[in-house]
Design an enzyme around this catalytic site. Structure first.
Site, PDB file in Angstrom:
ATOM      1  N   GLY A  41       0.809  -1.219   0.000  1.00 55.47           N
ATOM      2  CA  GLY A  41       0.000   0.000   0.000  1.00 55.47           C
ATOM      3  C   GLY A  41       0.836   1.259   0.000  1.00 55.47           C
ATOM      4  N   ASP A 235       4.618  -2.707  -7.485  1.00 52.87           N
ATOM      5  CA  ASP A 235       3.898  -1.638  -6.796  1.00 52.87           C
ATOM      6  C   ASP A 235       4.128  -0.292  -7.474  1.00 52.87           C
ATOM      7  OD1 ASP A 235       2.987  -3.455  -4.909  1.00 52.87           O
ATOM      8  OD2 ASP A 235       4.687  -3.115  -3.576  1.00 52.87           O
TER       9      ASP A 235
END
Length: 287
Positions: A41, A235
């Site tokens: 995240g 990511d």
């Protein structure tokens, strides 16, 4: 400028470099060690910010020695941290081993991320105001579902990186507008991905492919680089993709492939994420 909210994980990465990874039961000498803030995240949030988006992070750190550094890396990157809470116990960590070819193995311990079990009213407000919600699966699935449901109801584009792969409730898949997967994940999730309007499949050094809701498709080649560490490259790809999604799949894919490749040229996850200027300078090399 796109407004992005990331509901996801943040970890401290414990990165060890070795000439080759040990076999089961074997001990090898390491070549280096570093503490590098990471977590899927957090990495995606920083990548989206560096690629030009306005980003708010919704997540949790623990009450431990890593918390200030984790909060600081987001703040220093320009990511909003007003919805980053502190919970009892340790922060999330990832133990990462990187070999001489730049390949890695990773063990994740959820810590505070595992205790991210509910969204508050202020969290929901930022979701409703965003252009894109980015989620992964390093926090409890019910929390991901709650975020996706609320975002979808307020016409916020819901982008899911379903990693690490696990069985998900059909209701969650019904909220997803964009899925970002690697080739292994695409094979595992083939049947459920058929119902997702937009699917992007990363192909490592070969670039990435896109499939749209009308069956349209396109590909973008990878950028040739000298690979140092692949940690966080996926990511970085996803964050850059989200930052430029509003410009259309072709442009978003170009930014994502370039950013993801550049991220492999340095050690670590968040520390290796390229700036917008670095990405822009590399884009013409692929034309």
């Amino acid at each position: 400028m796109a407004r992005i909210v990331v509901v996801g994980s943040i970890n401290m990465d414990l990165v060890t470099t070795v000439g080759r990874r040990p076999e089961p039961g074997e001990t090898v000498n390491g070549e280096g060690f570093a503490l590098v803030p990471g977590g899927k995240g957090s990495n995606q949030a920083i990548a989206a910010r560096k690629a030009g988006a306005e980003v708010e992070f919704v997540g949790a750190v623990g009450a431990d020695v890593f918390a200030d550094a984790l909060r600081g890396v987001l703040r220093d990157a320009g990511v909003g941290v007003s919805r980053l809470r502190t919970v009892d116990g340790p922060s999330g960590i990832a133990a990462i081993v990187v070999d001489g070819e730049g390949e890695n193995t990773i063990i994740v311990v959820g810590g505070a991320n595992s205790r991210m079990t509910a969204l508050e009213a202020a969290d929901l407000d930022v979701l409703a105001a965003a252009d894109v919600l980015m989620c992964q699966l390093e926090i409890p699935v019910p929390t991901v579902l709650a975020a996706a449901r609320h975002a979808h109801a307020h016409e916020t584009t819901v982008m899911l990186n379903p990693s690490p792969v696990r069985e998900l409730p059909p209701e969650l898949w019904a909220q997803i507008d964009v899925a970002v997967v690697n080739e292994g994940e695409a094979a595992q999730l083939d049947s459920v991905l058929a119902g997702v309007p937009h699917v992007i499949t990363t192909r490592g050094a070969a670039g990435a492919a896109y499939r749209g809701p009308d069956g349209s498709s396109l590909t973008h080649p990878g950028l040739r680089v000298e690979v140092v560490d692949t940690t966080g490259a996926g990511d970085t790809f996803t964050g850059a993709l989200a930052a430029h999604w509003h410009e259309g799949p072709a442009t978003a894919l170009a930014w994502a492939c370039t950013a993801g490749a550049l991220a492999t040229t340095k050690l670590g996850a968040s520390a290796a994420i390229p700036s917008r200027k670095e990405i822009e300078q590399a884009l013409p090399a692929q034309s």
